[in-house]
Design a protein around this motif. Sequence first.
Motif, PDB file in Angstrom:
ATOM      1  N   PHE A   1      37.160  39.403  42.384  1.00 43.88           N
ATOM      2  CA  PHE A   1      36.762  38.477  43.440  1.00 43.88           C
ATOM      3  C   PHE A   1      36.670  37.016  42.999  1.00 43.88           C
ATOM      4  CE2 PHE A   1      32.751  40.101  41.695  1.00 43.88           C
ATOM      5  CZ  PHE A   1      32.047  38.934  41.460  1.00 43.88           C
ATOM      6  N   TRP A   2      36.641  36.747  41.693  1.00 44.35           N
ATOM      7  CA  TRP A   2      36.593  35.354  41.233  1.00 44.35           C
ATOM      8  C   TRP A   2      37.995  34.786  40.953  1.00 44.35           C
ATOM      9  CZ3 TRP A   2      34.774  39.470  38.315  1.00 44.35           C
ATOM     10  CH2 TRP A   2      35.550  39.822  37.190  1.00 44.35           C
ATOM     11  N   ASN A   3      39.008  35.619  41.033  1.00 40.20           N
ATOM     12  CA  ASN A   3      40.377  35.196  40.736  1.00 40.20           C
ATOM     13  C   ASN A   3      41.021  34.651  42.022  1.00 40.20           C
ATOM     14  OD1 ASN A   3      42.985  34.832  39.847  1.00 40.20           O
ATOM     15  ND2 ASN A   3      43.232  36.905  39.016  1.00 40.20           N
ATOM     16  N   PHE A   4      40.619  33.407  42.387  1.00 39.95           N
ATOM     17  CA  PHE A   4      41.048  32.839  43.669  1.00 39.95           C
ATOM     18  C   PHE A   4      42.558  32.638  43.740  1.00 39.95           C
ATOM     19  CE2 PHE A   4      36.637  31.227  43.126  1.00 39.95           C
ATOM     20  CZ  PHE A   4      36.070  31.929  44.185  1.00 39.95           C
ATOM     21  N   LYS A   5      43.170  32.235  42.653  1.00 42.45           N
ATOM     22  CA  LYS A   5      44.604  31.961  42.674  1.00 42.45           C
ATOM     23  C   LYS A   5      45.404  33.216  43.004  1.00 42.45           C
ATOM     24  CE  LYS A   5      48.356  29.877  39.981  1.00 42.45           C
ATOM     25  NZ  LYS A   5      49.328  30.874  40.437  1.00 42.45           N
ATOM     26  N   GLN A   6      45.109  34.313  42.301  1.00 43.28           N
ATOM     27  CA  GLN A   6      45.852  35.549  42.560  1.00 43.28           C
ATOM     28  C   GLN A   6      45.533  36.096  43.955  1.00 43.28           C
ATOM     29  OE1 GLN A   6      45.504  38.520  39.480  1.00 43.28           O
ATOM     30  NE2 GLN A   6      46.687  40.053  40.622  1.00 43.28           N
ATOM     31  N   MET A   7      44.273  35.905  44.387  1.00 42.99           N
ATOM     32  CA  MET A   7      43.911  36.343  45.737  1.00 42.99           C
ATOM     33  C   MET A   7      44.738  35.587  46.785  1.00 42.99           C
ATOM     34  SD  MET A   7      39.780  36.552  45.194  1.00 42.99           S
ATOM     35  CE  MET A   7      39.404  36.449  46.928  1.00 42.99           C
ATOM     36  N   TRP A   8      44.893  34.279  46.580  1.00 45.77           N
ATOM     37  CA  TRP A   8      45.662  33.472  47.519  1.00 45.77           C
ATOM     38  C   TRP A   8      47.148  33.831  47.480  1.00 45.77           C
ATOM     39  CZ3 TRP A   8      44.796  30.264  51.463  1.00 45.77           C
ATOM     40  CH2 TRP A   8      45.839  29.440  51.878  1.00 45.77           C
ATOM     41  N   ASP A   9      47.679  33.959  46.252  1.00 46.20           N
ATOM     42  CA  ASP A   9      49.106  34.248  46.108  1.00 46.20           C
ATOM     43  C   ASP A   9      49.478  35.613  46.677  1.00 46.20           C
ATOM     44  OD1 ASP A   9      49.390  31.819  44.896  1.00 46.20           O
ATOM     45  OD2 ASP A   9      49.384  32.613  42.839  1.00 46.20           O
ATOM     46  N   SER A  10      48.612  36.591  46.455  1.00 44.78           N
ATOM     47  CA  SER A  10      48.932  37.956  46.902  1.00 44.78           C
ATOM     48  C   SER A  10      48.373  38.271  48.280  1.00 44.78           C
ATOM     49  CB  SER A  10      48.381  38.975  45.893  1.00 44.78           C
ATOM     50  OG  SER A  10      46.971  38.876  45.816  1.00 44.78           O
ATOM     51  N   LYS A  11      47.606  37.303  48.844  1.00 45.78           N
ATOM     52  CA  LYS A  11      46.977  37.496  50.167  1.00 45.78           C
ATOM     53  C   LYS A  11      46.137  38.774  50.198  1.00 45.78           C
ATOM     54  CE  LYS A  11      49.071  33.897  51.979  1.00 45.78           C
ATOM     55  NZ  LYS A  11      49.745  33.414  50.742  1.00 45.78           N
ATOM     56  N   LYS A  12      45.359  38.966  49.128  1.00 50.10           N
ATOM     57  CA  LYS A  12      44.501  40.156  49.020  1.00 50.10           C
ATOM     58  C   LYS A  12      43.069  39.746  48.757  1.00 50.10           C
ATOM     59  CE  LYS A  12      48.123  43.271  47.333  1.00 50.10           C
ATOM     60  NZ  LYS A  12      48.580  44.124  46.209  1.00 50.10           N
ATOM     61  N   ILE A  13      42.145  40.539  49.220  1.00 46.31           N
ATOM     62  CA  ILE A  13      40.714  40.291  48.986  1.00 46.31           C
ATOM     63  C   ILE A  13      40.363  40.740  47.581  1.00 46.31           C
ATOM     64  CG2 ILE A  13      38.377  40.882  49.715  1.00 46.31           C
ATOM     65  CD1 ILE A  13      39.456  41.290  52.533  1.00 46.31           C
ATOM     66  N   GLY A  14      39.597  39.914  46.876  1.00 53.15           N
ATOM     67  CA  GLY A  14      39.191  40.245  45.509  1.00 53.15           C
ATOM     68  C   GLY A  14      38.248  41.432  45.456  1.00 53.15           C
ATOM     69  N   LEU A  15      38.334  42.187  44.379  1.00 56.81           N
ATOM     70  CA  LEU A  15      37.530  43.392  44.202  1.00 56.81           C
ATOM     71  C   LEU A  15      36.462  43.198  43.132  1.00 56.81           C
ATOM     72  CD1 LEU A  15      40.465  45.982  44.182  1.00 56.81           C
ATOM     73  CD2 LEU A  15      39.067  45.259  46.149  1.00 56.81           C
ATOM     74  N   ARG A  16      35.481  44.061  43.155  1.00 60.14           N
ATOM     75  CA  ARG A  16      34.439  44.040  42.139  1.00 60.14           C
ATOM     76  C   ARG A  16      34.963  44.653  40.843  1.00 60.14           C
ATOM     77  NH1 ARG A  16      28.631  47.285  42.446  1.00 60.14           N
ATOM     78  NH2 ARG A  16      27.841  46.615  40.404  1.00 60.14           N
ATOM     79  N   GLN A  17      34.526  44.077  39.709  1.00 58.03           N
ATOM     80  CA  GLN A  17      34.974  44.573  38.397  1.00 58.03           C
ATOM     81  C   GLN A  17      34.041  45.656  37.866  1.00 58.03           C
ATOM     82  OE1 GLN A  17      36.420  42.158  34.621  1.00 58.03           O
ATOM     83  NE2 GLN A  17      34.206  42.363  34.541  1.00 58.03           N
ATOM     84  N   HIS A  18      34.640  46.698  37.312  1.00 62.19           N
ATOM     85  CA  HIS A  18      33.909  47.746  36.596  1.00 62.19           C
ATOM     86  C   HIS A  18      34.560  47.932  35.232  1.00 62.19           C
ATOM     87  CE1 HIS A  18      31.761  48.890  40.269  1.00 62.19           C
ATOM     88  NE2 HIS A  18      32.919  48.818  40.896  1.00 62.19           N
ATOM     89  N   HIS A  19      33.951  48.771  34.400  1.00 60.57           N
ATOM     90  CA  HIS A  19      34.540  49.057  33.086  1.00 60.57           C
ATOM     91  C   HIS A  19      34.532  50.561  32.831  1.00 60.57           C
ATOM     92  CE1 HIS A  19      33.880  44.738  32.308  1.00 60.57           C
ATOM     93  NE2 HIS A  19      34.897  44.871  31.483  1.00 60.57           N
ATOM     94  N   CYS A  20      35.630  51.039  32.283  1.00 58.65           N
ATOM     95  CA  CYS A  20      35.706  52.433  31.858  1.00 58.65           C
ATOM     96  C   CYS A  20      34.935  52.585  30.560  1.00 58.65           C
ATOM     97  CB  CYS A  20      37.170  52.841  31.658  1.00 58.65           C
ATOM     98  SG  CYS A  20      37.373  54.493  30.926  1.00 58.65           S
ATOM     99  N   ARG A  21      34.028  53.556  30.509  1.00 56.15           N
ATOM    100  CA  ARG A  21      33.203  53.735  29.310  1.00 56.15           C
ATOM    101  C   ARG A  21      33.987  54.355  28.157  1.00 56.15           C
ATOM    102  NH1 ARG A  21      30.880  51.428  32.983  1.00 56.15           N
ATOM    103  NH2 ARG A  21      28.617  51.285  33.206  1.00 56.15           N
ATOM    104  N   LYS A  22      35.160  54.920  28.432  1.00 54.18           N
ATOM    105  CA  LYS A  22      35.929  55.552  27.362  1.00 54.18           C
ATOM    106  C   LYS A  22      36.917  54.588  26.701  1.00 54.18           C
ATOM    107  CE  LYS A  22      38.223  59.887  26.128  1.00 54.18           C
ATOM    108  NZ  LYS A  22      39.206  59.328  25.186  1.00 54.18           N
ATOM    109  N   CYS A  23      37.647  53.823  27.513  1.00 51.50           N
ATOM    110  CA  CYS A  23      38.651  52.909  26.940  1.00 51.50           C
ATOM    111  C   CYS A  23      38.210  51.457  26.971  1.00 51.50           C
ATOM    112  CB  CYS A  23      39.991  53.068  27.654  1.00 51.50           C
ATOM    113  SG  CYS A  23      39.981  52.531  29.394  1.00 51.50           S
ATOM    114  N   GLY A  24      37.201  51.127  27.769  1.00 49.51           N
ATOM    115  CA  GLY A  24      36.687  49.767  27.822  1.00 49.51           C
ATOM    116  C   GLY A  24      37.461  48.838  28.733  1.00 49.51           C
TER     117      GLY A  24
END
Length: 369
Positions: free
Chosen positions: A229-252
Amino acid sequence: MPSPCSCMCVNPETRRLSVGLDNGSISEFMLSEDYNKMTPVKSYQAHQSRVMMVLFVLEMEWILSIGQDKYFTWHCSESAQRLGSYRISAGACGLQFDVDTRHVFIGDHSGQVTILKLEQENSTLITTFRGHTGGITALCWDPVQRILFSGSLDHSIIMWDIGGRKGTAIELQGHNDKVQSLSYAHHTRQLISCGADGGIVVWNMDVERQETPEWLDSDSCQKCDQPFFWNFKQMWDSKKIGLRQHHCRKCGKAVCGKCSSKRSSIPLMGFEFEVRVCDSCYESITDEERAPTATFHDSKHSVVHVHFDATRGWLLTSGTDKLIKFSTEYFLIIYIVFAVVGYDACSILMNRKTTVTEEGIRNPLQKIE
């Protein structure tokens, strides 16, 4: 006592009892052979405020202590003379000592562990390190494997491989509340941790554990490339709503919720409870890798101190409910020994010449004499 007791330790070989007090002093007593009489010996003015932990080192004839005044001090137990002190960055709450190397380990409320090298009248700072997101509540040292365990307010335990000199730190997640006390059984290589949630967790440390990966930084999901959701440039270029970030506990890896919809335990990484993993890691985890490496027991009271006697297979816990509870090595039964006001009288009771009978098991409220 001139002030309320805040901590204590007992040396069974010399029957020397060292009691830390709220006023910053340490009172020393000699216990009789039947543990029914205490004779005052001397007093140490160790701190300006409450003594948080005290250790008696028989090999050095030293009394080590930490206090709320942010100082670590050590005294000669023969002369009661102060040998030295060291100021740490925050209030200390964990203290361990290695006799062979004369290294002292101090855990504080900021989550930092400080390692000092002690001489007769001076100390040298070896290093400091931190891995917890909360303050350290307990330390436990294994002198054989040269491993330091730290428990924290963040509900986790970290195993620090001091002897390996590679900076290895392995996380253990098994409590739903802050970790209050730790004890290590050398003969079986089991770590016993107790928490404010009343849980007692027995960890099998005789397995090859894996370090948890560091969390990777990314502006987009490392699986599907959707922008966060903080990546405004890619959101604008791809015309997509930003998503919340998570992390995989196994691979990081940094992933979105859709790519990390699965949950799994990863015991060899210390995750005994189910945690978030990405979909590909979930598929790669085998049933053998999900096999638990710890057992869980409910002490039914908020534990503040634990003491384990390996020779008899006895475990004593004391809690905020003013009770000491006794359990067998296999945790088949837990019963109340007797009510106490102090927090860590467990070690004194453990060293008394006691006999537990079948009648004692049938009658949980029987007082051990």
